[in-house]
Design a protein around this motif. Structure first.
Motif, PDB file in Angstrom:
ATOM      1  N   GLU A  86       0.830  -1.198   0.000  1.00  0.00           N
ATOM      2  CA  GLU A  86       0.000   0.000   0.000  1.00  0.00           C
ATOM      3  C   GLU A  86       0.869   1.254   0.000  1.00  0.00           C
ATOM      4  O   GLU A  86       0.588   2.220  -0.696  1.00  0.00           O
ATOM      5  N   ARG A  96       3.484   2.691   9.571  1.00  0.00           N
ATOM      6  CA  ARG A  96       2.625   1.933  10.486  1.00  0.00           C
ATOM      7  C   ARG A  96       3.212   1.800  11.890  1.00  0.00           C
ATOM      8  O   ARG A  96       2.493   1.505  12.844  1.00  0.00           O
ATOM      9  N   TRP A 153      -5.421  -1.216   9.111  1.00  0.00           N
ATOM     10  CA  TRP A 153      -4.625  -1.092   7.898  1.00  0.00           C
ATOM     11  C   TRP A 153      -4.214  -2.447   7.345  1.00  0.00           C
ATOM     12  O   TRP A 153      -4.009  -2.602   6.130  1.00  0.00           O
ATOM     13  N   TYR A 197      -5.972  -4.355   4.201  1.00  0.00           N
ATOM     14  CA  TYR A 197      -5.567  -4.202   2.796  1.00  0.00           C
ATOM     15  C   TYR A 197      -4.876  -5.470   2.306  1.00  0.00           C
ATOM     16  O   TYR A 197      -5.132  -5.945   1.184  1.00  0.00           O
TER      17      TYR A 197
END
Length: 310
Positions: free
Chosen positions: A124, A135, A298, A301
């Motif tokens: 991503e 992250r 997240w 994804y």
């Protein structure tokens, strides 16, 4: 899966078919990728139940030459082989078995050239290293790698807030030039393999003379016609401007650019204070990866795309 194992592609296909595991994940890098995707898979009850294996690209060999290689090109070459052999997904007495090919996005969605297959899953962020920085937890990662007390780490994290976006804003022109250069196939010193040389100082403003020089180098080193170059450049610039306007500029930065900038910012925060920086730039991405929370949204994804293959 043990790093000591290695197979040629056809033998690997047979291994996939007779395995009790359902998902085989091939990754391009041996620094952060295997750990990152292992954590993603481990976060999924479905994938954990079905069984999975993580393989480095260089653990698979060409059937004819016996050559081995790592990196994105190797992963895509493996994908092309298994696609042609119709072995991306197979079914045996033990169920369905699929191969996933995990590769860095490298802004391919902006410059063009992305593979369109559910078996090819792009990061991503720009790459896995960038994922770790975006992250991860600033306070926790830097407290550990710099051996900071909690108060100092908290103050540092507050000062660093939004640091990835700050670099994206500072190097906006460089990001744009690199993406255009990639899109037109330019062979010059404007590209993601280099840090910005159009900003002076490195993390200061872009200079108009250097910007013009970079534009000229890109134009001179591509085989595109003037009309093609202008059309591609306009299209790429529009996509990048859209990313910035939507607040997604942090997705455009190469991971290798982030560690030096982070250290620069940390040094700026502490000034002459006694902080040991030895080896930090080379290992800070691993420190950030260790702080990533793979229970957060997240991860969906990746998790959703991998679960769709089992």
């Amino acid at each position: 899966m043990s790093r000591r194992l290695s197979y040629n592609r056809s033998a690997f296909a047979r291994r996939v078919q007779i395995s009790q595991d359902s998902l085989f994940v091939i990754v391009e890098g041996k620094d952060l990728d295997a750990r990152f995707y292992d954590r993603v898979c481990d976060s999924s009850t479905s994938i954990e139940t079905a069984g999975y294996q993580i393989w480095l690209a260089e653990q698979l060999k060409d059937d004819v030459t016996g050559a081995v290689a790592g990196g994105k090109k190797a992963v895509l070459a493996h994908y092309d082989y298994f696609k042609t052999a119709k072995k991306l997904s197979v079914t045996s007495s033990s169920g369905k078995h699929s191969i996933a090919f995990m590769i860095d996005r490298d802004n391919d969605d902006l410059s063009g050239g992305k593979k369109r297959s559910p078996h090819v899953i792009y990061t991503e962020m720009f790459d896995v290293e960038a994922e770790a920085f975006v992250r991860g937890n600033d306070e926790e990662a830097l407290a550990g790698i710099l051996s900071l007390d909690s108060a100092s780490a908290s103050q540092l994290a507050a000062d660093l807030k939004g640091w990835v976006k700050d670099l994206a804003d500072t190097w906006r022109e460089w990001v744009t030039l690199c993406t255009v250069a990639k899109a037109v196939g330019a062979g010059c010193d404007v590209g993601f393999g280099r840090e910005s040389w159009v900003n002076n100082p490195k993390y200061g403003s872009a200079e108009s003379v250097k910007l013009a020089a970079a534009e000229a180098k890109i134009s001179a080193s591509t085989r595109r016609t003037s009309a093609e170059f202008n059309a591609i450049s306009t299209r790429v610039r529009g996509r990048i401007n859209s990313c910035y306007s939507r607040g997604h500029s942090y997705r455009l930065l190469k991971g290798k650019w982030l560690a030096p900038y982070l250290v620069y910012r940390v040094k700026g925060h502490f000034g002459s204070a006694p902080v040991h920086y030895g080896g930090v730039e080379d290992s800070v991405a691993r420190a950030y990866l260790a702080t990533c929370d793979f229970r957060e949204n997240w991860v969906n994804y990746y998790r959703d795309r991998l679960e769709a293959l089992i």
